[in-house]
Design an enzyme around this catalytic site. Structure first.
Site, PDB file in Angstrom:
ATOM      1  N   TYR A  53      12.124  -7.062  -0.020  1.00  0.00           N
ATOM      2  CA  TYR A  53      11.756  -5.655   0.160  1.00  0.00           C
ATOM      3  C   TYR A  53      13.013  -4.789   0.163  1.00  0.00           C
ATOM      4  CZ  TYR A  53       6.955  -6.997   1.420  1.00  0.00           C
ATOM      5  OH  TYR A  53       5.678  -7.486   1.407  1.00  0.00           O
ATOM      6  N   SER A 215      -2.668  -4.622   0.910  1.00  0.00           N
ATOM      7  CA  SER A 215      -3.287  -3.562   0.104  1.00  0.00           C
ATOM      8  C   SER A 215      -4.720  -3.278   0.557  1.00  0.00           C
ATOM      9  CB  SER A 215      -3.282  -3.925  -1.385  1.00  0.00           C
ATOM     10  OG  SER A 215      -3.554  -2.795  -2.190  1.00  0.00           O
ATOM     11  N   PRO A 216      -4.948  -3.050   1.851  1.00  0.00           N
ATOM     12  CA  PRO A 216      -6.306  -2.799   2.339  1.00  0.00           C
ATOM     13  C   PRO A 216      -6.934  -1.528   1.784  1.00  0.00           C
ATOM     14  CG  PRO A 216      -4.705  -2.287   4.040  1.00  0.00           C
ATOM     15  CD  PRO A 216      -3.957  -2.980   2.945  1.00  0.00           C
ATOM     16  N   GLY A 220      -3.982   2.881  -2.262  1.00  0.00           N
ATOM     17  CA  GLY A 220      -4.302   4.290  -2.051  1.00  0.00           C
ATOM     18  C   GLY A 220      -5.611   4.722  -2.662  1.00  0.00           C
ATOM     19  N   LEU A 222      -8.545   3.814  -1.992  1.00  0.00           N
ATOM     20  CA  LEU A 222      -9.573   3.974  -0.970  1.00  0.00           C
ATOM     21  C   LEU A 222      -9.112   4.882   0.154  1.00  0.00           C
ATOM     22  CD1 LEU A 222     -10.548   0.188  -0.746  1.00  0.00           C
ATOM     23  CD2 LEU A 222     -11.842   1.996  -1.910  1.00  0.00           C
ATOM     24  N   GLY A 223      -8.018   5.599  -0.077  1.00  0.00           N
ATOM     25  CA  GLY A 223      -7.453   6.437   0.974  1.00  0.00           C
ATOM     26  C   GLY A 223      -8.045   7.809   1.111  1.00  0.00           C
ATOM     27  N   GLY A 224      -8.872   8.225   0.146  1.00  0.00           N
ATOM     28  CA  GLY A 224      -9.535   9.511   0.259  1.00  0.00           C
ATOM     29  C   GLY A 224      -8.979  10.609  -0.625  1.00  0.00           C
TER      30      GLY A 224
END
Length: 326
Positions: A53, A215-216, A220, A222-224
């Protein structure tokens, strides 16, 4: 905050895992410190990172930032269940051809030492295999992890991006050596990516392996904000994908409004409603985003809402082979 045992281990972790992938990339060191302090204050004790990372020529930067944060004292290190990963190639070929991606005993030993130095600690609670290695045998891999465990440098072993068959194979070899083996599998899993339900989740359940989704929010999507991204936001990267799934995302947004919750909150709560899931990784960029993510632990989705979500984002139909055969 709520806590759970990680897989079949006796170690408890928070039901949300702090992902640090943005530290040093889109999140500066000062804000990263602020996020980690806020996470501890909120009861999040499970932190996830990886040796690569920071990416490219900055690979290792994220671990260095975490190490500097630990060095401030205040029992920060003692309060954290820390996971880091290895497998990927680092930018500088310090070890020449032996720095190529993989899980050789040589690489496990050297890269663990490098991570411990950057993290300014003498051990990590969970040392993760970032990907499967189709070349190196378990007869080589397990002794390397056993040795690190014996030396007190790691407490547990985890995996990431392993298919179901690899989890089964790994655990079979570990059992033959009277070694605990893998306690947690980190896998891409969310409302929009439900393929793990076929074999990874059943295998994890069978072998007592905790599942930690990465990546729940599907990057992004499903982030709105995917359908109406703010200028220069990361949501712009999802514009083409969002347009292809516009109908689904609009249905999803309407459902979230109906129940009075944010889209990202519902996406995380959906994962937490699955008994196979231990703790989704929240890869926040700011302390404010972290604060908003905490709501997910409090939200309980009833069967009716879960059914609506299944209709909007259909899964594979269950586990293999019943999902596609008799």
């Amino acid at each position: 905050m709520q806590y759970t045992y990680l897989g079949r281990s006796g170690m408890k972790v928070s039901k949300l895992c702090l992902g640090t992938m943005n530290f040093g990339v889109s999140t500066e060191e000062k804000e990263a410190f602020r996020i980690m302090d806020a996470a501890l204050d909120a009861g999040i004790n499970y932190f996830d990172t990886a040796n690569n990372y920071g990416w490219g020529e900055n690979a290792g930067l994220t671990e260095k930032i975490i190490g500097k944060w630990f060095a401030q004292g205040g029992n920060r290190r003692e309060k954290v269940v820390l996971a880091t990963k290895m497998h990927e190639k680092m930018f500088e070929p310090v070890y020449g051809p032996n720095d190529e991606p993989g899980l050789s005993a040589y690489k496990i030993r050297h890269h663990l030492e490098d991570s411990l130095r950057r993290l300014q600690t003498d051990h990590v609670e969970i040392y993760m295999m970032h990907h499967i290695d189709r070349h190196t045998s378990w007869e080589e891999i397990w002794p390397a992890f056993e040795n690190a465990n014996y030396q007190g440098k790691i407490d547990y072993v985890g995996s990431s991006n392993f298919p179901g068959w690899a989890l089964a194979e790994a655990q079979s070899h570990a059992k033959s050596r009277n070694f605990l083996g893998i306690i947690v599998e980190q896998h891409k899993y969310n409302l929009n990516c439900r393929l793990p339900e076929l074999e990874v989740l059943p295998a994890a359940k069978r072998y007592g392996i905790g599942v930690v989704p990465w990546s729940p929010l599907d990057g992004g999507l499903l982030g709105g904000n995917a359908l109406n991204p703010a200028k220069n936001s990361r949501s712009n990267q999802n514009k083409e994908r969002a347009e292809k799934q516009r109908h689904q995302l609009e249905q999803y947004s309407d459902l979230c409004k109906e129940i009075g919750e944010r889209e990202d909150t519902v996406a995380l709560a959906w994962l937490l409603a699955n008994p196979a899931v231990d703790a989704p990784i929240i890869g926040v960029r700011t302390a404010e985003q972290l604060e908003k993510s905490l709501r997910a632990v409090e939200v309980k989705l009833n069967d009716e809402i879960l059914g609506h979500l299944d209709n909007i984002f259909p899964g594979p139909g269950g586990q293999a082979p019943e999902a596609y055969a008799w």
